[in-house]
Design a protein around this motif. Structure first.
Motif, mmCIF file in Angstrom:
data_model
loop_
_atom_site.group_PDB
_atom_site.id
_atom_site.type_symbol
_atom_site.label_atom_id
_atom_site.label_comp_id
_atom_site.label_asym_id
_atom_site.label_seq_id
_atom_site.Cartn_x
_atom_site.Cartn_y
_atom_site.Cartn_z
ATOM 1 N N ALA A 1 0.837 -1.199 0.000
ATOM 2 C CA ALA A 1 0.000 0.000 0.000
ATOM 3 C C ALA A 1 0.875 1.252 0.000
ATOM 4 O O ALA A 1 0.596 2.232 -0.693
ATOM 5 N N ASN A 2 1.964 1.192 0.774
ATOM 6 C CA ASN A 2 2.876 2.337 0.830
ATOM 7 C C ASN A 2 3.487 2.628 -0.533
ATOM 8 O O ASN A 2 3.588 3.781 -0.960
ATOM 9 N N GLU A 3 3.911 1.536 -1.207
ATOM 10 C CA GLU A 3 4.511 1.703 -2.533
ATOM 11 C C GLU A 3 3.524 2.326 -3.499
ATOM 12 O O GLU A 3 3.847 3.256 -4.233
ATOM 13 N N ALA A 4 2.303 1.804 -3.473
ATOM 14 C CA ALA A 4 1.275 2.316 -4.377
ATOM 15 C C ALA A 4 1.017 3.790 -4.099
ATOM 16 O O ALA A 4 0.876 4.604 -5.012
ATOM 17 N N LEU A 5 1.022 4.099 -2.792
ATOM 18 C CA LEU A 5 0.770 5.494 -2.413
ATOM 19 C C LEU A 5 1.882 6.400 -2.938
ATOM 20 O O LEU A 5 1.639 7.469 -3.497
ATOM 21 N N LYS A 6 3.118 5.935 -2.760
ATOM 22 C CA LYS A 6 4.261 6.741 -3.228
ATOM 23 C C LYS A 6 4.195 6.943 -4.727
ATOM 24 O O LYS A 6 4.433 8.040 -5.238
ATOM 25 N N ALA A 7 3.878 5.859 -5.463
ATOM 26 C CA ALA A 7 3.800 5.951 -6.917
ATOM 27 C C ALA A 7 2.724 6.952 -7.321
ATOM 28 O O ALA A 7 2.911 7.756 -8.236
ATOM 29 N N LYS A 8 1.616 6.903 -6.566
ATOM 30 C CA LYS A 8 0.516 7.795 -6.894
ATOM 31 C C LYS A 8 0.927 9.259 -6.627
ATOM 32 O O LYS A 8 0.651 10.162 -7.420
ATOM 33 N N GLN A 9 1.640 9.446 -5.501
ATOM 34 C CA GLN A 9 2.078 10.813 -5.173
ATOM 35 C C GLN A 9 3.046 11.329 -6.228
ATOM 36 O O GLN A 9 2.988 12.490 -6.641
ATOM 37 N N LEU A 10 3.969 10.442 -6.684
ATOM 38 C CA LEU A 10 4.945 10.848 -7.682
ATOM 39 C C LEU A 10 4.242 11.236 -8.977
ATOM 40 O O LEU A 10 4.550 12.263 -9.594
#
Ligand code: DAH
Length: 336
Positions: A72-81
């Motif tokens: 979930a953290n990775e997905a969140l980071k990708a989304k933020q980027l």
């Protein structure tokens, strides 16, 4: 206890996939006061038989929650980027405000063009000092003291025998002193005369000197070179005309005209109805000048010429006031 663990796992995964803040979930289940931590704390009350099984299960639950949280953290980071990149997107097709660029001065352009033509004819470019000895500016050029030619070039003297050169001809002397024939050089540069500034005179202007010395050089070579220059500079149909003249440093001497390229020689405003425009002085290097430079006039001969760069530029671009070249008026300069 097993059911409790399975419920914790189920709840946590549902919350994570529902988009809850991963940090929040971590605290809620795995933190010091978290739900899973509480279960683990209660392990002490289990029977020794149950303990390994439940311990294993609790551990599995923790690992699964952590894995889900990492994802979930990775997905969140990708989304933020992605969002950041989207906001920073640059539209390269957007018009920019125009930037004023500089360019060469018409005198530099003219000098460059002249240099290119003579380089093409096999000449080298040399330079000489603007502060000169009287010897180079006058005496070596066969203009002794009290010679009337000195009066025609109102000279700025620094001391009795040091001056601001009034012509580029002294570079001829430097060239012959430092190089042996065959010599084929041109020399552009500033010259100074104490003339009042008006439409055709300036106390500082530019000349372009030429010198060729070798065995068997004739006036025919001079004509050929200047004719080739005139055609390149003013157009293929340009003709040249030599008129007898006098310079102390050449014998014979000539003034050279080019046929008016504006009217083809019929007569117009540019050539003042003459059909011809005077552009330079020239001649065969005087034997005295050769011997002053230790070149034997019995063995060698040469030709020389000198012209004003301003004059060439004025003719070429149809500029009728020399002062325009020095005033740095943007509207004038932008036309070149
Ligand atoms: N130095 C002359 C002048 O300032 C121009 C000139 C004439 C140069 C004849 C030459 C030459 O080299 O041969 O008016």
């Amino acid at each position: 206890m097993k059911e409790r663990l399975e419920k914790i796992l189920g709840d946590a995964l549902t919350q994570i996939s529902g988009g809850a803040d991963p940090e929040q979930i971590r605290i809620q289940y795995l933190g010091k006061k978290g739900e899973l931590t509480a279960v683990l704390r209660g392990m002490g009350q289990l029977s020794p038989e149950e303990r390994p099984m439940i311990g294993q299960l609790a551990n599995d639950v923790r690992v699964k929650i952590e894995e889900a949280l990492d994802k979930a953290n990775e997905a969140l980071k990708a989304k933020q980027l992605e969002e950041k990149l989207k906001n920073e997107k640059l539209d390269v097709t957007m018009p920019v405000s125009p930037l004023a660029t500089g360019h060469h001065h018409p005198l530099s352009l003219t000098q460059r063009e002249m240099e290119e033509i003579f380089i093409g004819l096999g000449f080298s470019i040399i330079e000489g000092p603007e502060v000169e000895y009287d010897y180079y500016n006058f005496q070596a050029l066969n203009i002794p003291e009290n010679h009337p030619a000195r009066d025609t070039q109102d000279t700025f003297y620094i001391t009795d025998n040091i001056l601001l050169r009034s012509q580029t001809s002294p570079v001829q002397v430097h060239a012959m002193e430092t190089q042996r024939p065959p010599l084929r050089v041109v020399s552009p540069g500033r010259v100074y005369r104490s003339d009042a500034l008006d439409a055709t005179h300036s106390p500082l202007f530019h000349q372009f000197e030429g010198l060729v010395v070798d065995k068997g050089i004739t006036m025919g070579d001079l004509k050929g070179v200047l004719d080739a220059f005139a055609k390149k500079m003013f157009g293929e149909n340009t003709r040249t005309r030599f008129r007898p003249h006098h310079f102390p440093f050449t014998e014979p001497s000539a003034e050279v005209d080019v046929s008016c390229f504006a009217c083809g020689g019929k007569g117009c405003r540019l050539c003042k109805n003459e059909g011809w425009i005077e552009i330079l002085g020239a001649g065969m290097v005087h034997p005295f000048v050769l011997s002053n430079c230790n070149i034997n006039p019995e063995e060698y001969s040469g030709f020389a010429f000198g012209m004003g760069i301003e004059r060439v530029a004025m003719i070429k671009y149809g500029v009728d006031d020399i002062r325009l070249f020095y005033e740095n008026n943007q509207r004038f300069l932008e036309q070149f």
